[in-house]
Design a protein around this motif. Sequence first.
Motif, PDB file in Angstrom:
ATOM      1  N   ASN A 164     -59.643  26.704 -34.644  1.00  0.00           N
ATOM      2  CA  ASN A 164     -60.463  27.522 -35.525  1.00  0.00           C
ATOM      3  C   ASN A 164     -59.854  27.527 -36.921  1.00  0.00           C
ATOM      4  O   ASN A 164     -58.668  27.827 -37.082  1.00  0.00           O
ATOM      5  CB  ASN A 164     -60.557  28.949 -34.992  1.00  0.00           C
ATOM      6  CG  ASN A 164     -61.319  29.022 -33.685  1.00  0.00           C
ATOM      7  OD1 ASN A 164     -62.286  28.298 -33.493  1.00  0.00           O
ATOM      8  ND2 ASN A 164     -60.884  29.896 -32.780  1.00  0.00           N
ATOM      9  N   ALA A 165     -60.660  27.162 -37.917  1.00  0.00           N
ATOM     10  CA  ALA A 165     -60.180  27.116 -39.296  1.00  0.00           C
ATOM     11  C   ALA A 165     -60.829  28.235 -40.094  1.00  0.00           C
ATOM     12  O   ALA A 165     -61.933  28.684 -39.790  1.00  0.00           O
ATOM     13  CB  ALA A 165     -60.519  25.759 -39.923  1.00  0.00           C
ATOM     14  N   ARG A 166     -60.134  28.701 -41.130  1.00  0.00           N
ATOM     15  CA  ARG A 166     -60.673  29.727 -42.019  1.00  0.00           C
ATOM     16  C   ARG A 166     -60.284  29.372 -43.438  1.00  0.00           C
ATOM     17  O   ARG A 166     -59.231  28.758 -43.671  1.00  0.00           O
ATOM     18  CB  ARG A 166     -60.157  31.106 -41.631  1.00  0.00           C
ATOM     19  CG  ARG A 166     -58.660  31.243 -41.691  1.00  0.00           C
ATOM     20  CD  ARG A 166     -58.194  32.529 -41.028  1.00  0.00           C
ATOM     21  NE  ARG A 166     -56.761  32.725 -41.172  1.00  0.00           N
ATOM     22  CZ  ARG A 166     -55.852  32.086 -40.447  1.00  0.00           C
ATOM     23  NH1 ARG A 166     -56.227  31.223 -39.524  1.00  0.00           N
ATOM     24  NH2 ARG A 166     -54.563  32.307 -40.642  1.00  0.00           N
ATOM     25  N   PRO A 167     -61.114  29.732 -44.419  1.00  0.00           N
ATOM     26  CA  PRO A 167     -60.820  29.378 -45.806  1.00  0.00           C
ATOM     27  C   PRO A 167     -59.506  29.988 -46.289  1.00  0.00           C
ATOM     28  O   PRO A 167     -59.129  31.096 -45.881  1.00  0.00           O
ATOM     29  CB  PRO A 167     -62.011  29.967 -46.574  1.00  0.00           C
ATOM     30  CG  PRO A 167     -63.086  30.144 -45.559  1.00  0.00           C
ATOM     31  CD  PRO A 167     -62.395  30.448 -44.267  1.00  0.00           C
ATOM     32  N   ALA A 168     -58.824  29.259 -47.168  1.00  0.00           N
ATOM     33  CA  ALA A 168     -57.580  29.740 -47.768  1.00  0.00           C
ATOM     34  C   ALA A 168     -57.824  30.082 -49.226  1.00  0.00           C
ATOM     35  O   ALA A 168     -58.540  29.357 -49.931  1.00  0.00           O
ATOM     36  CB  ALA A 168     -56.487  28.686 -47.655  1.00  0.00           C
ATOM     37  N   GLY A 195     -58.622  24.852 -49.771  1.00  0.00           N
ATOM     38  CA  GLY A 195     -58.173  24.391 -48.466  1.00  0.00           C
ATOM     39  C   GLY A 195     -58.552  25.378 -47.370  1.00  0.00           C
ATOM     40  O   GLY A 195     -59.403  26.238 -47.542  1.00  0.00           O
ATOM     41  N   ARG A 196     -57.868  25.266 -46.249  1.00  0.00           N
ATOM     42  CA  ARG A 196     -58.161  26.133 -45.120  1.00  0.00           C
ATOM     43  C   ARG A 196     -56.896  26.323 -44.291  1.00  0.00           C
ATOM     44  O   ARG A 196     -55.959  25.521 -44.358  1.00  0.00           O
ATOM     45  CB  ARG A 196     -59.281  25.548 -44.261  1.00  0.00           C
ATOM     46  CG  ARG A 196     -58.979  24.197 -43.629  1.00  0.00           C
ATOM     47  CD  ARG A 196     -60.233  23.508 -43.138  1.00  0.00           C
ATOM     48  NE  ARG A 196     -59.951  22.288 -42.383  1.00  0.00           N
ATOM     49  CZ  ARG A 196     -59.656  21.123 -42.934  1.00  0.00           C
ATOM     50  NH1 ARG A 196     -59.592  21.000 -44.254  1.00  0.00           N
ATOM     51  NH2 ARG A 196     -59.412  20.054 -42.174  1.00  0.00           N
ATOM     52  N   TRP A 197     -56.892  27.400 -43.518  1.00  0.00           N
ATOM     53  CA  TRP A 197     -55.786  27.701 -42.622  1.00  0.00           C
ATOM     54  C   TRP A 197     -56.191  27.387 -41.185  1.00  0.00           C
ATOM     55  O   TRP A 197     -57.320  27.663 -40.776  1.00  0.00           O
ATOM     56  CB  TRP A 197     -55.414  29.183 -42.684  1.00  0.00           C
ATOM     57  CG  TRP A 197     -54.723  29.616 -43.932  1.00  0.00           C
ATOM     58  CD1 TRP A 197     -55.280  30.288 -44.991  1.00  0.00           C
ATOM     59  CD2 TRP A 197     -53.345  29.439 -44.262  1.00  0.00           C
ATOM     60  NE1 TRP A 197     -54.331  30.529 -45.948  1.00  0.00           N
ATOM     61  CE2 TRP A 197     -53.138  30.022 -45.528  1.00  0.00           C
ATOM     62  CE3 TRP A 197     -52.263  28.842 -43.603  1.00  0.00           C
ATOM     63  CZ2 TRP A 197     -51.888  30.028 -46.156  1.00  0.00           C
ATOM     64  CZ3 TRP A 197     -51.020  28.831 -44.223  1.00  0.00           C
ATOM     65  CH2 TRP A 197     -50.846  29.428 -45.477  1.00  0.00           C
ATOM     66  N   VAL A 198     -55.254  26.851 -40.423  1.00  0.00           N
ATOM     67  CA  VAL A 198     -55.412  26.771 -38.977  1.00  0.00           C
ATOM     68  C   VAL A 198     -54.125  27.303 -38.344  1.00  0.00           C
ATOM     69  O   VAL A 198     -53.038  27.199 -38.920  1.00  0.00           O
ATOM     70  CB  VAL A 198     -55.691  25.330 -38.491  1.00  0.00           C
ATOM     71  CG1 VAL A 198     -56.992  24.804 -39.050  1.00  0.00           C
ATOM     72  CG2 VAL A 198     -54.533  24.396 -38.839  1.00  0.00           C
ATOM     73  N   ARG A 221     -48.694  28.534 -38.630  1.00  0.00           N
ATOM     74  CA  ARG A 221     -49.810  28.514 -39.570  1.00  0.00           C
ATOM     75  C   ARG A 221     -49.713  27.245 -40.414  1.00  0.00           C
ATOM     76  O   ARG A 221     -48.640  26.881 -40.915  1.00  0.00           O
ATOM     77  CB  ARG A 221     -49.776  29.747 -40.471  1.00  0.00           C
ATOM     78  CG  ARG A 221     -49.805  31.062 -39.702  1.00  0.00           C
ATOM     79  CD  ARG A 221     -49.605  32.244 -40.610  1.00  0.00           C
ATOM     80  NE  ARG A 221     -50.739  32.456 -41.486  1.00  0.00           N
ATOM     81  CZ  ARG A 221     -50.663  32.646 -42.794  1.00  0.00           C
ATOM     82  NH1 ARG A 221     -49.491  32.630 -43.412  1.00  0.00           N
ATOM     83  NH2 ARG A 221     -51.740  32.846 -43.501  1.00  0.00           N
ATOM     84  N   HIS A 280     -51.533  25.095 -43.610  1.00  0.00           N
ATOM     85  CA  HIS A 280     -52.452  25.075 -44.750  1.00  0.00           C
ATOM     86  C   HIS A 280     -52.888  23.629 -44.981  1.00  0.00           C
ATOM     87  O   HIS A 280     -52.067  22.768 -45.317  1.00  0.00           O
ATOM     88  CB  HIS A 280     -51.772  25.633 -45.999  1.00  0.00           C
ATOM     89  CG  HIS A 280     -52.671  25.747 -47.170  1.00  0.00           C
ATOM     90  ND1 HIS A 280     -52.219  25.718 -48.469  1.00  0.00           N
ATOM     91  CD2 HIS A 280     -54.027  25.891 -47.254  1.00  0.00           C
ATOM     92  CE1 HIS A 280     -53.247  25.839 -49.290  1.00  0.00           C
ATOM     93  NE2 HIS A 280     -54.346  25.950 -48.574  1.00  0.00           N
TER      94      HIS A 280
END
Length: 211
Positions: free
Chosen positions: A4-8, A12-15, A206, A208
């Motif tokens: 599951n990824a979420r915006p950073a 970019g994004r965080w996983v 985590r 990035h």
Amino acid sequence: MVVNARPAAGGGRWVDISPERLRGWLDGFYGRHDGATEEGLTLTGSSNGDTATLHPPPGATAVSTVDALLEAVARPKPIGLLLARKGAAAAGVHSGLKLVASKVERFYVQGRTAAGGWSQQRYARRRGNQTDAAVSGAADVAARVLLPVGGTVSLVCGGDRAMVDAVLEDPRLAPLVPLRHAHFLDVAEPRLNVLEEAAVVARRVRIHLVP
């Protein structure tokens, strides 16, 4: 592997990757990018310059290379947890795959009132007193569970940031403040099951990703 990824913030994004899946995720990154170069904890894909910067979990913050990170997550150190919201607080010590010490306490803090004038002021004072009592009670919980392990753990906090900050202002908890990990967990009102899940989430690596 489902991630599951979420915006950073800033791009970019965080996983978040569990320790046991980290090696497989790294192999996948190398495979998708025709190899990669490593500079510290940042991987740069050979095919397109995509980057993946790894942020070590608590207990492994001193590592500075990917190989060292893999070794550290394979032998996790105990971590402390402090979760607090106005209605409850929980503290725990997580070692291996289980909580070896824990304490959960609930508090009563009156909700806001729509009344006006003197009545509103009276309820506001009462609510403020109840909040102060909740902070003091949460500090008692943290002192009871976390102070005995002292400087042997990294401390992961979560819940309501203002509440946690207020709890850690208690002079008894001064030895814990330097141990606090930068990552703050977004958790529901603390319960034992929330504390157990927080321990699992806290140990994830985590990453990035850019782009």
